[in-house]
Design a protein around this motif. Structure first.
Motif, PDB file in Angstrom:
ATOM      1  N   ILE A   3       6.713  -0.795   6.081  1.00 27.23           N
ATOM      2  CA  ILE A   3       5.667   0.226   6.137  1.00 27.23           C
ATOM      3  C   ILE A   3       4.467  -0.383   6.844  1.00 27.23           C
ATOM      4  CG2 ILE A   3       4.134   1.708   4.779  1.00 27.23           C
ATOM      5  CD1 ILE A   3       6.264   1.354   2.459  1.00 27.23           C
ATOM      6  N   GLY A   4       4.077   0.171   7.968  1.00 29.62           N
ATOM      7  CA  GLY A   4       2.890  -0.289   8.682  1.00 29.62           C
ATOM      8  C   GLY A   4       1.680   0.451   8.156  1.00 29.62           C
ATOM      9  N   LEU A   5       0.754  -0.263   7.570  1.00 30.40           N
ATOM     10  CA  LEU A   5      -0.457   0.329   7.002  1.00 30.40           C
ATOM     11  C   LEU A   5      -1.633  -0.017   7.908  1.00 30.40           C
ATOM     12  CD1 LEU A   5      -1.805   1.784   4.544  1.00 30.40           C
ATOM     13  CD2 LEU A   5      -2.164  -0.504   3.585  1.00 30.40           C
ATOM     14  N   THR A   6      -2.329   1.000   8.375  1.00 30.24           N
ATOM     15  CA  THR A   6      -3.458   0.750   9.254  1.00 30.24           C
ATOM     16  C   THR A   6      -4.543   1.786   9.015  1.00 30.24           C
ATOM     17  OG1 THR A   6      -4.047   0.178  11.542  1.00 30.24           O
ATOM     18  CG2 THR A   6      -2.613   2.115  11.243  1.00 30.24           C
ATOM     19  N   GLY A   7      -5.686   1.537   9.620  1.00 32.79           N
ATOM     20  CA  GLY A   7      -6.818   2.446   9.510  1.00 32.79           C
ATOM     21  C   GLY A   7      -8.022   1.760  10.118  1.00 32.79           C
ATOM     22  N   SER A   8      -8.898   2.535  10.656  1.00 29.59           N
ATOM     23  CA  SER A   8     -10.095   1.980  11.281  1.00 29.59           C
ATOM     24  C   SER A   8     -11.009   1.358  10.233  1.00 29.59           C
ATOM     25  CB  SER A   8     -10.838   3.086  12.041  1.00 29.59           C
ATOM     26  OG  SER A   8     -10.023   3.581  13.079  1.00 29.59           O
ATOM     27  N   ILE A   9     -11.991   0.610  10.712  1.00 28.08           N
ATOM     28  CA  ILE A   9     -12.949  -0.047   9.835  1.00 28.08           C
ATOM     29  C   ILE A   9     -13.609   0.966   8.893  1.00 28.08           C
ATOM     30  CG2 ILE A   9     -14.779   0.128  11.584  1.00 28.08           C
ATOM     31  CD1 ILE A   9     -15.875  -2.557  10.442  1.00 28.08           C
ATOM     32  N   GLY A  10     -13.724   0.591   7.623  1.00 31.66           N
ATOM     33  CA  GLY A  10     -14.421   1.422   6.646  1.00 31.66           C
ATOM     34  C   GLY A  10     -13.635   2.594   6.105  1.00 31.66           C
ATOM     35  N   MET A  11     -12.343   2.629   6.383  1.00 31.35           N
ATOM     36  CA  MET A  11     -11.540   3.767   5.925  1.00 31.35           C
ATOM     37  C   MET A  11     -10.951   3.567   4.530  1.00 31.35           C
ATOM     38  SD  MET A  11     -11.769   6.126   8.083  1.00 31.35           S
ATOM     39  CE  MET A  11     -11.775   6.686   9.778  1.00 31.35           C
ATOM     40  N   GLY A  12     -10.993   2.336   4.014  1.00 34.67           N
ATOM     41  CA  GLY A  12     -10.451   2.088   2.680  1.00 34.67           C
ATOM     42  C   GLY A  12      -9.057   1.494   2.691  1.00 34.67           C
ATOM     43  N   LYS A  13      -8.659   0.905   3.814  1.00 31.62           N
ATOM     44  CA  LYS A  13      -7.320   0.352   3.948  1.00 31.62           C
ATOM     45  C   LYS A  13      -7.043  -0.763   2.946  1.00 31.62           C
ATOM     46  CE  LYS A  13      -6.628  -2.172   7.404  1.00 31.62           C
ATOM     47  NZ  LYS A  13      -6.634  -3.342   6.508  1.00 31.62           N
ATOM     48  N   SER A  14      -8.023  -1.626   2.714  1.00 28.54           N
ATOM     49  CA  SER A  14      -7.817  -2.728   1.767  1.00 28.54           C
ATOM     50  C   SER A  14      -7.560  -2.199   0.359  1.00 28.54           C
ATOM     51  CB  SER A  14      -9.022  -3.665   1.760  1.00 28.54           C
ATOM     52  OG  SER A  14      -9.158  -4.280   3.017  1.00 28.54           O
ATOM     53  N   ALA A  15      -8.287  -1.166  -0.029  1.00 26.00           N
ATOM     54  CA  ALA A  15      -8.076  -0.564  -1.357  1.00 26.00           C
ATOM     55  C   ALA A  15      -6.679   0.049  -1.447  1.00 26.00           C
ATOM     56  CB  ALA A  15      -9.140   0.492  -1.641  1.00 26.00           C
ATOM     57  N   VAL A  16      -6.243   0.699  -0.379  1.00 30.55           N
ATOM     58  CA  VAL A  16      -4.911   1.312  -0.372  1.00 30.55           C
ATOM     59  C   VAL A  16      -3.832   0.225  -0.389  1.00 30.55           C
ATOM     60  CG1 VAL A  16      -3.301   2.726   0.987  1.00 30.55           C
ATOM     61  CG2 VAL A  16      -5.669   3.488   0.649  1.00 30.55           C
ATOM     62  N   ALA A  17      -4.036  -0.859   0.349  1.00 29.42           N
ATOM     63  CA  ALA A  17      -3.072  -1.968   0.324  1.00 29.42           C
ATOM     64  C   ALA A  17      -2.930  -2.508  -1.093  1.00 29.42           C
ATOM     65  CB  ALA A  17      -3.513  -3.069   1.281  1.00 29.42           C
ATOM     66  N   ALA A  18      -4.049  -2.643  -1.796  1.00 28.29           N
ATOM     67  CA  ALA A  18      -4.005  -3.115  -3.183  1.00 28.29           C
ATOM     68  C   ALA A  18      -3.230  -2.140  -4.063  1.00 28.29           C
ATOM     69  CB  ALA A  18      -5.418  -3.316  -3.717  1.00 28.29           C
ATOM     70  N   MET A  19      -3.337  -0.858  -3.777  1.00 31.23           N
ATOM     71  CA  MET A  19      -2.596   0.135  -4.553  1.00 31.23           C
ATOM     72  C   MET A  19      -1.093   0.016  -4.301  1.00 31.23           C
ATOM     73  SD  MET A  19      -5.075   3.450  -4.242  1.00 31.23           S
ATOM     74  CE  MET A  19      -6.777   3.381  -4.818  1.00 31.23           C
ATOM     75  N   PHE A  20      -0.687  -0.261  -3.052  1.00 32.86           N
ATOM     76  CA  PHE A  20       0.730  -0.515  -2.784  1.00 32.86           C
ATOM     77  C   PHE A  20       1.194  -1.740  -3.563  1.00 32.86           C
ATOM     78  CE2 PHE A  20       0.353   2.266   0.998  1.00 32.86           C
ATOM     79  CZ  PHE A  20       1.551   2.961   0.903  1.00 32.86           C
ATOM     80  N   ALA A  21       0.386  -2.793  -3.560  1.00 32.31           N
ATOM     81  CA  ALA A  21       0.734  -4.012  -4.306  1.00 32.31           C
ATOM     82  C   ALA A  21       0.853  -3.712  -5.804  1.00 32.31           C
ATOM     83  CB  ALA A  21      -0.294  -5.104  -4.050  1.00 32.31           C
ATOM     84  N   ASP A  22      -0.040  -2.859  -6.311  1.00 36.84           N
ATOM     85  CA  ASP A  22       0.022  -2.465  -7.725  1.00 36.84           C
ATOM     86  C   ASP A  22       1.332  -1.748  -8.052  1.00 36.84           C
ATOM     87  OD1 ASP A  22      -2.503  -3.514  -8.149  1.00 36.84           O
ATOM     88  OD2 ASP A  22      -3.522  -1.546  -8.135  1.00 36.84           O
ATOM     89  N   GLU A  23       1.928  -1.138  -7.022  1.00 32.03           N
ATOM     90  CA  GLU A  23       3.204  -0.428  -7.207  1.00 32.03           C
ATOM     91  C   GLU A  23       4.393  -1.362  -6.948  1.00 32.03           C
ATOM     92  OE1 GLU A  23       3.438   2.739  -8.385  1.00 32.03           O
ATOM     93  OE2 GLU A  23       1.254   2.689  -8.547  1.00 32.03           O
ATOM     94  N   ALA A  24       4.134  -2.676  -6.944  1.00 32.60           N
ATOM     95  CA  ALA A  24       5.157  -3.716  -6.790  1.00 32.60           C
ATOM     96  C   ALA A  24       5.776  -3.747  -5.394  1.00 32.60           C
ATOM     97  CB  ALA A  24       6.236  -3.595  -7.864  1.00 32.60           C
ATOM     98  N   VAL A  25       5.019  -3.332  -4.396  1.00 32.01           N
ATOM     99  CA  VAL A  25       5.467  -3.435  -3.010  1.00 32.01           C
ATOM    100  C   VAL A  25       4.762  -4.651  -2.398  1.00 32.01           C
ATOM    101  CG1 VAL A  25       5.598  -2.290  -0.771  1.00 32.01           C
ATOM    102  CG2 VAL A  25       5.739  -0.919  -2.864  1.00 32.01           C
ATOM    103  N   PRO A  26       5.531  -5.648  -1.936  1.00 34.45           N
ATOM    104  CA  PRO A  26       4.903  -6.821  -1.322  1.00 34.45           C
ATOM    105  C   PRO A  26       4.081  -6.419  -0.092  1.00 34.45           C
ATOM    106  CG  PRO A  26       7.221  -7.250  -1.797  1.00 34.45           C
ATOM    107  CD  PRO A  26       6.987  -5.773  -1.999  1.00 34.45           C
ATOM    108  N   VAL A  27       2.886  -6.990   0.018  1.00 35.41           N
ATOM    109  CA  VAL A  27       1.976  -6.650   1.119  1.00 35.41           C
ATOM    110  C   VAL A  27       1.668  -7.902   1.926  1.00 35.41           C
ATOM    111  CG1 VAL A  27      -0.330  -5.801   1.724  1.00 35.41           C
ATOM    112  CG2 VAL A  27       0.933  -4.737  -0.165  1.00 35.41           C
ATOM    113  N   PHE A  28       1.888  -7.807   3.240  1.00 32.11           N
ATOM    114  CA  PHE A  28       1.464  -8.852   4.165  1.00 32.11           C
ATOM    115  C   PHE A  28       0.111  -8.415   4.707  1.00 32.11           C
ATOM    116  CE2 PHE A  28       0.956 -10.568   8.429  1.00 32.11           C
ATOM    117  CZ  PHE A  28       1.121 -11.918   8.192  1.00 32.11           C
ATOM    118  N   ASP A  29      -0.925  -9.160   4.389  1.00 33.34           N
ATOM    119  CA  ASP A  29      -2.291  -8.827   4.788  1.00 33.34           C
ATOM    120  C   ASP A  29      -2.661  -9.682   5.999  1.00 33.34           C
ATOM    121  OD1 ASP A  29      -5.093  -8.738   5.073  1.00 33.34           O
ATOM    122  OD2 ASP A  29      -5.397  -8.419   2.930  1.00 33.34           O
ATOM    123  N   ALA A  30      -2.678  -9.054   7.173  1.00 32.25           N
ATOM    124  CA  ALA A  30      -2.957  -9.784   8.405  1.00 32.25           C
ATOM    125  C   ALA A  30      -4.352 -10.410   8.385  1.00 32.25           C
ATOM    126  CB  ALA A  30      -2.799  -8.857   9.613  1.00 32.25           C
TER     127      ALA A  30
END
Length: 191
Positions: A3-30
């Motif tokens: 799953i490619g997760l992206t979004g422009s600056i200030g869109m809340g991508k980091s918060a959403v990535a953390a939510m995927f991680a909370d759902e036990a999905v491994p996240v590679f944070d570039a």
């Protein structure tokens, strides 16, 4: 499944990535990978100091000095990217090997800009209304309207990202509503 997760600056991508991680999905944070590679003892520190003398302090890249060295200079940015992107690619490959056969998230701010969208199975774009984005970004320490405009100029416009996405998660709502969108995306991707 990647799953490619992206979004422009200030869109809340980091918060959403953390939510995927909370759902036990491994996240590679570039971004986190870049910070580690440029941190104390990081393997990119010598190459960056060679390419941009005076941009490291105490064995780590000084991000403010490096930013000043490349800000507004396309050639300098390309030199920096030529150092950083291959190393991040190696880290990403190691992450994939570690999580072979799992559903994973690649959290990549510049997914479209770097052609990374060709290496994922599904694209999730995190978005918010322009006024919400602007308020979030300008509230960051050291951020100015000029810096914000320069960053936006280097990013694929939000409308285009949304049009190219398989799923859009809107973050100009509550955390619970955003988490519900993350769960809905995951449910739609069940194999």
């Amino acid at each position: 499944m990647i799953i490619g997760l992206t979004g422009s600056i200030g869109m809340g991508k980091s918060a959403v990535a953390a939510m995927f991680a909370d759902e036990a999905v491994p996240v590679f944070d570039a971004d986190a990978t870049v910070h580690r590679l440029q941190g104390v003892g990081g393997r990119l520190v010598p190459a960056i100091e060679t390419a941009f003398p005076g941009t490291t302090t105490n064995g780590a890249v000084d991000r403010a000095k490096l930013g000043a060295a490349v800000f507004g200079d396309d050639a300098a940015i390309k030199r920096l990217e030529a150092i950083v992107h291959p190393a991040v690619g190696e880290e990403r490959a190691a992450f994939l090997a570690q999580h072979a056969g799992e559903r994973v998230v690649f959290d990549v701010p510049l997914l479209f800009e770097t052609g990374g969208d060709r290496n994922v199975d599904v694209i999730v774009v995190v978005s918010a209304a322009p006024d919400v984005q602007r308020a979030r970004v300008l509230a960051r320490p050291g951020m100015s309207a000029e810096k914000f405009a320069a960053i936006l100029a280097r990013q694929t416009p939000d409308a285009e990202k949304r049009a190219r996405a398989d799923h859009v998660i809107n973050t100009d709502t509550s955390f619970d509503a955003t988490r519900a969108q993350v769960r809905a995306v995951l449910a739609s991707l069940e194999i």
